[in-house]
Design a protein around this motif. Structure first.
Motif, PDB file in Angstrom:
ATOM      1  N   LEU A 107       0.847  -1.196   0.000  1.00 48.98           N
ATOM      2  CA  LEU A 107       0.000   0.000   0.000  1.00 48.98           C
ATOM      3  C   LEU A 107       0.885   1.251   0.000  1.00 48.98           C
ATOM      4  O   LEU A 107       0.631   2.204  -0.745  1.00 48.98           O
ATOM      5  N   LEU A 164       2.308   1.665  -3.398  1.00 43.73           N
ATOM      6  CA  LEU A 164       1.290   2.141  -4.325  1.00 43.73           C
ATOM      7  C   LEU A 164       1.064   3.651  -4.155  1.00 43.73           C
ATOM      8  O   LEU A 164       1.003   4.400  -5.128  1.00 43.73           O
ATOM      9  N   LEU A 165       0.952   4.075  -2.905  1.00 40.85           N
ATOM     10  CA  LEU A 165       0.749   5.509  -2.658  1.00 40.85           C
ATOM     11  C   LEU A 165       1.966   6.296  -3.156  1.00 40.85           C
ATOM     12  O   LEU A 165       1.840   7.400  -3.681  1.00 40.85           O
ATOM     13  N   ILE A 206       3.750   5.484  -5.713  1.00 37.30           N
ATOM     14  CA  ILE A 206       3.574   5.591  -7.171  1.00 37.30           C
ATOM     15  C   ILE A 206       2.600   6.715  -7.507  1.00 37.30           C
ATOM     16  O   ILE A 206       2.829   7.500  -8.430  1.00 37.30           O
ATOM     17  N   LEU A 244       7.307   6.682   1.298  1.00 39.55           N
ATOM     18  CA  LEU A 244       6.252   5.734   0.937  1.00 39.55           C
ATOM     19  C   LEU A 244       6.829   4.520   0.220  1.00 39.55           C
ATOM     20  O   LEU A 244       6.456   3.380   0.501  1.00 39.55           O
TER      21      LEU A 244
END
Lengths: 484, 638
Positions: B179, B182-183, B185, B220
């Motif tokens: 997660l 992904l954040l 990205i 992140l």
């Protein structure tokens, strides 16, 4: 013209099925649904990817022709037409393993349902849209109320009242909008595009937003309007559950995209945050509940509720990513949830229980079911290269761009989703066998034929999402241009 | 053109292997399963070698098709071949091939043999996507895909519930990291409008050092690395992952997948160079992880658990290297670690094979006589990981420690303490397993045997690599040419541009370097001797589980109770929340919403009159009649 054929054919087929006696009804219904799929497929492959409504027709209907019987297919419609036409034959085929009383009525209702859903997704007149929106409720209501489980009467009653209640608000809003168009009485119009061009004051935008929101939020459902849903999914016969979860809830998301965003863009801008927060609460709330469910069907119902929350959140961001993501995700979710309910139906009918803690070790007997189940599960948990990923990736990116914190919270779905889905898989397929799962039969030929197309779609959408995204993008961009 | 073909073949071949062995599971004859399963990786390795030898120094992009296109965002499915991906390709396909060969011997008699080979192939496919992708989303495909394979292989023996739980834990913990990734990205998409490495890094190089967006992105992304590369707080899945068959532990949970986090940071080196804050945080987490895991490793009695904690600890060292901008040092350690840790796991597998699936070192001992090849190779790997020259681990670990020393003396001190522990627990493991007399049952002793050639040949190859691996990057101080550093150099061009000072010549004199090397070598040797005295001379065996331990030992033995902590502060609350929401929340919400609806009806004058009858019926009747009227009107006009 093609749209007219697509809309009328299932009705005629349903009438034919009604006339048939005995179990033959299902074969005829299946063939009819396949032909319908062929028609939709033709539309899919000959569709020109621009923003226009294609294959349409237009006839005067009511009020001196200001309300018209008109429908057509643009990119947004196309995706849902394909979804409906693809899932209906599979749902019919998946019902073959059961013997339902009065099969002609049962299968005719499914075809009526298909017709109504297609009407919702293609209507180009607001009242026609409303008509179909309500009409879609009747067949599935009867399916659930007549062939459902023990508690079906109170549960379906609640479902019915709840959703009817919601759409009445939409009706009021539509009537109001209709009278706003054109000042001389004769120039009113209920064409959906006419409603896009209305100049509404902020107050009007707000209350129309809420009228629409309640109607669509109940349908999807969005937190806190969801309490009708799990019971209805559980009590309905599986084909009805599939129709509800696979296609019907998309009416809500579709309604938001087709009506709300372009008609009341300022309303959405004003209240979008509220809607998003509710949607995101639903994502987490539904997922956390799903983690603790013991009943397979109820678990999938809550997971579906959680997934829909993300779609709703995505469209309310008013971003291209959000809406495109919601469209792909509608397709993906329809496929995955129908597959999941089918897996649950197969397991439940062979073990005569839906409680996952009474199962285990099924994989020993079922190489095929394990693979199908796993593929659908991967789609549901949004593993890259499966259908769920593309939708969730775009949706989450849209929500994250709108608000980082909401995006991060919504993102919890990828963690919780893995928790409840893997738990479901582990409890049913892995571990030691129980007396109920001993000697479990692997999927039969006709059952496989439900799974195979679904699994192909899982990978097709996951690996070549552009074959869908490209079709919908012009139409979505067109709808979003009304957002200033 | 030929390059394109090679690049496509490299991931494609294992995928084909997966499809054949997977679809044909139980139909493909056993003899063929092994050949099919190993052919893909071997040919991929050959292709990687060809790519490597034909590489001219220019980054090559191999676009396949546009994968996801929305508005201005285009995510192509494309590969990027450059120095970094080539090194990773060689490690992954090379070590991967050896482990596939080993698996033929190890898994042949398992009923799921074909499935096992298929999953290993699938893993390789995803791992190759991870290192070859030309953008973050392709990396993410691989990133999640290897997580899936890890899940499938940890829970490979799926009748065992605790194995299944371990598999699920691994997947879920990885997802927590994912997660974050992904954040990260999404933030990259927002900041640079692209996810392609070349475009992102080129633009990033124009950002100021310490830019808030870049800091957020790097943090992140690092959350993702914490999950995949088992750093605090997301490391507890890795020791549990030892439930999987041993070749899996070697390939996925030691040599390749868990190093993905290091690869990602090195790949994104520009971003990390721009964010000194993130590097500081990584440094803290890394050294803490290295020490925590090493200290747990001191008292474990399961041969694979010791190695698992060792892996966590070594991954900490790699991140330590990155955090002090020793990017090459980190990659170097990825490489040497892949050799000696794969070797250790495969050796452990050979031992487990010989002693009838026993993993408790208290029931081993004296295996030197019975498994000579395993013993010698295991010994080599132990020396290598302990950091004793001239074996591979010495050079890479020394380089990391040297960078740490330049950056912050405290990090260096802690690092040296960690390597003392490393040497101790590794030699403890070696001595307890191979020295003394055999402590297992008589029955087992009679069946002790060296493993077949399919297993011992990979051991020997890896042992050779563990000996010579260090010479790929001999530091200048020892008269070497630092060839790996030379080769990887262009990868760091942009980093050098944004922070030239951090890439300056080493400030250490040769004599300082010699001193550092001397100290770490001495520490390793002293620890080894201590282990020898304790476990060979005094033969003090670890106690049985029933014995009450002193507090410190008890805390270590119970892994600092971290699993219990997570259970209490995360798992149980979430479960409780689920139950509360379901039993209570749903009831309340339903009550409020339907109550409001009921009130609206009450308030509505028109509906009030309907109270005598069933509201549902009236609504129902109304809808049906509206529908009927509308339809009728339509057909009459039509």
């Amino acid at each position: 013209m093609l749209t007219l054929i697509i809309l009328l054919f299932p009705v005629l087929a349903a009438l034919l099925v009604l006339a048939v006696r005995g179990q033959q009804a299902k074969q005829i219904a299946f063939i009819a649904a396949l032909i319908e799929l062929g028609l939709a497929g033709y539309a899919f492959f000959s569709f020109v990817p621009d923003a226009n409504s294609q294959f349409g027709f237009d006839y005067p209907w009511l009020a001196q022709g200001t309300i018209r019987f008109t429908a057509g297919i643009d990119g947004v419609s196309l995706l849902l037409v394909v979804l409906t036409a693809l899932l209906t034959p599979l749902i019919i085929l998946s019902a073959f393993r059961h013997t339902y009383d009065r099969p002609s009525v049962f299968y005719a209702l499914i075809l009526f349902m298909e017709a109504a859903l297609l009407g919702v997704f293609t209507a180009r007149d607001a009242f026609l849209f409303y008509l179909y929106f309500e009409a879609a409720l009747l067949p599935v209501y009867f399916l659930a109320a007549l062939w459902g489980g023990e508690n079906r009467i109170p549960v379906t009653f609640k479902f019915f009242v709840y959703t009817i209640f919601g759409s009445l608000f939409m009706l009021v809003a539509l009537v109001y909008l209709y009278f706003k168009t054109g000042t001389p009485a004769g120039l009113h119009s209920s064409a959906i595009t006419a409603l896009y061009n209305l100049n509404l004051s902020p107050t009007e935008q707000s209350w129309i937003f809420w009228a629409f929101f309640i109607a669509f939020a109940i349908k999807m459902p969005v937190f806190p309007f969801h309490t009708w849903q799990p019971d209805t999914y559980v009590e309905s016969p599986t084909p009805a559950t599939m129709l509800l979860a696979g296609i019907m809830l998309k009416m809500g998301v579709y309604g938001v995209i087709r009506l709300m965003l372009p008609i009341v863009p300022e309303g959405v801008q004003t209240w979008g945050m509220t809607a998003l927060v509710l949607s995101v609460i639903g994502i987490v709330y539904g997922a956390i509940i799903a983690i603790r469910q013991r009943d397979m069907k109820r678990l999938i119902a809550y997971s579906s509720f959680s997934h829909v929350g993300l779609m709703a959140a995505g469209v309310f961001t008013l971003s291209l990513n959000g809406v495109q993501g919601a469209l792909v995700q509608m397709l993906a979710h329809g496929i995955n949830v129908v597959g999941m309910f089918f897996v649950a139906d197969i397991i439940a009918s062979r073990t005569s229980t839906r409680l996952i803690d009474q199962m285990g070790g099924i994989t020993r007997y079922t190489p095929k079911l394990t693979v199908y189940f796993m593929i659908l599960l991967l789609g549901s948990v949004a593993l890259p290269l499966t259908n769920g990923f593309v939708g969730e990736f775009l949706l989450l990116s849209g929500v994250f761009e709108y608000n980082n914190i909401l995006g991060a919270v919504a993102g919890l779905t990828i963690i919780f989703g893995a928790v409840y889905m893997l738990r479901l898989f582990q409890k049913t397929m892995f571990g030691k066998t129980t007396p109920l799962t001993e000697g479990f039969n692997d999927v039969s030929g006709s059952e496989s034929w439900v799974f195979i197309p679904l699994c192909i779609m899982v990978f097709w959408i996951g690996m070549v999402p552009n074959s869908f995204l490209k079709l919908t993008e012009p139409a979505v961009a067109n709808l979003l241009q009304f957002v200033k | 053109m030929q390059t394109d073909l090679l690049a496509i073949l490299i991931p494609l071949l294992p995928l084909i292997g997966f499809i054949i062995n997977g679809m044909g599971f139980r139909h493909v004859p056993k003899g063929l399963v092994g050949i099919l399963g190993t052919l893909g990786p071997l040919v991929s390795f050959a292709c990687s070698l060809l790519l490597f030898t034909g590489f001219g120094g220019q980054t090559i992009k191999v676009p396949l098709f546009d994968w996801i296109t929305v508005g201005h965002l285009n995510i192509p499915f494309a590969f990027q071949i450059d120095q970094l991906s080539l090194i990773m390709l060689l490690i992954v396909t090379g070590v991967g091939s050896l482990i596939h060969i080993y698996s033929i011997g190890y898994m042949k008699h398992d009923e799921g043999y074909g499935k096992f080979m298929a999953f290993l192939n699938l893993f390789l496919f995803f791992m190759l996507l991870l290192v070859m992708g030309s953008n973050y989303v392709i990396m993410f495909i691989g990133w999640e895909g290897v997580g899936l394979c890890s899940y499938l292989l940890i829970g490979f023996w799926n009748k065992n519930t605790s194995y299944n739980n371990a598999a699920r834990k691994a997947f879920v913990m990885n997802r927590i990291g994912d997660l974050g990734f992904l954040l990260g990205i999404f933030m990259i998409m927002g900041a640079f409008g692209s996810v392609e490495y070349t475009e992102v890094f080129e633009q990033a190089a124009g950002f100021p050092i310490g830019d808030a967006t870049v800091v957020a992105i790097t943090m992140l992304l690092f959350v993702g690395a914490m999950g995949k590369s088992a750093q605090i707080p997301l490391y507890t899945w890795l020791p549990d992952a030892m439930a999987g068959p041993t070749p899996v532990s070697a390939l996925i949970h030691a040599a390749t997948m868990v190093t993905a986090g290091i690869y990602m940071v090195v790949r994104s080196n520009v971003l990390y160079t721009l964010s000194p804050v993130t590097l500081e945080i990584i440094g803290g987490i890394a050294i803490a992880t290295a020490l925590l895991a090493a200290s747990i490793g001191l008292v474990q009695n399961d041969i694979k658990k010791v190695l698992a904690y060792s892996t966590v600890s070594q991954l900490g060292y790699m991140f330590l290297g990155l955090s002090v901008m020793g990017y090459t040092a980190g990659m170097f350690h990825v490489m040497t670690h892949a050799f000696f840790k794969a070797l250790l796991f495969l050796g452990a597998g050979s031992v487990i094979h010989a002693v009838a699936d026993e993993q408790d070192i208290r029931k081993m001992g004296g295996l030197r006589k019975y498994l000579p090849i395993t013993y010698w190779t295991f010994l080599i790997a132990t020396i290598a990981i302990a950091g004793i020259p001239p074996f591979a681990g010495f050079f890479s670990k020394d380089e990391i420690l040297m960078h740490a020393y330049q950056h912050n003396k405290l990090l260096w001190v802690l690092g040296v303490i960690g390597s003392a522990m490393t040497s101790f627990y590794m030699f403890r493991l070696l001595f307890l397993t191979f020295f003394g007399r055999f402590r297992g049952s008589e029955h087992t002793r009679e069946h002790l045997h060296e493993s077949p050639a399919t297993m011992t040949v990979p051991l020997v190859v890896l042992a050779v690599l563990s000996i010579i691996g260090g010479f790929f990057n001999v530091p200048e101080a020892l008269g070497g040419e630092a060839r790996l550093a030379e080769f990887l150099n262009p990868i760091f061009n942009l980093s050098r541009r944004v922070r030239p000072s951090a890439f300056g010549e080493t400030l250490l004199t040769h004599s300082e370097e010699y001193m550092l090397m001397g100290i770490s070598t001495a520490v390793a040797i002293v620890s080894a001797i201590a282990a020898y005295v304790m476990y060979v001379q005094r033969v003090s065996l670890p106690e049985a589980d029933t014995v009450e331990r002193p507090v410190v030992q008890k805390v270590l033995y119970n892994k600092y109770y971290v699993d219990e902590l997570y259970e209490t502060i995360i798992v149980k609350p979430v479960r409780g929340l689920g139950d509360t929401f379901y039993s209570f929340g749903e009831f309340i919400i339903d009550g409020i919403v339907t109550g409001t609806g009921w009130l609206v009806q009450q308030a509505s004058g028109q509906l009030r009159r309907l109270q005598t009858g069933s509201i549902g019926f009236y609504v129902f009747a109304m809808v049906v009649s509206i529908a009927a009227i509308l339809c009728l009107r339509f057909f009459v006009r039509f």
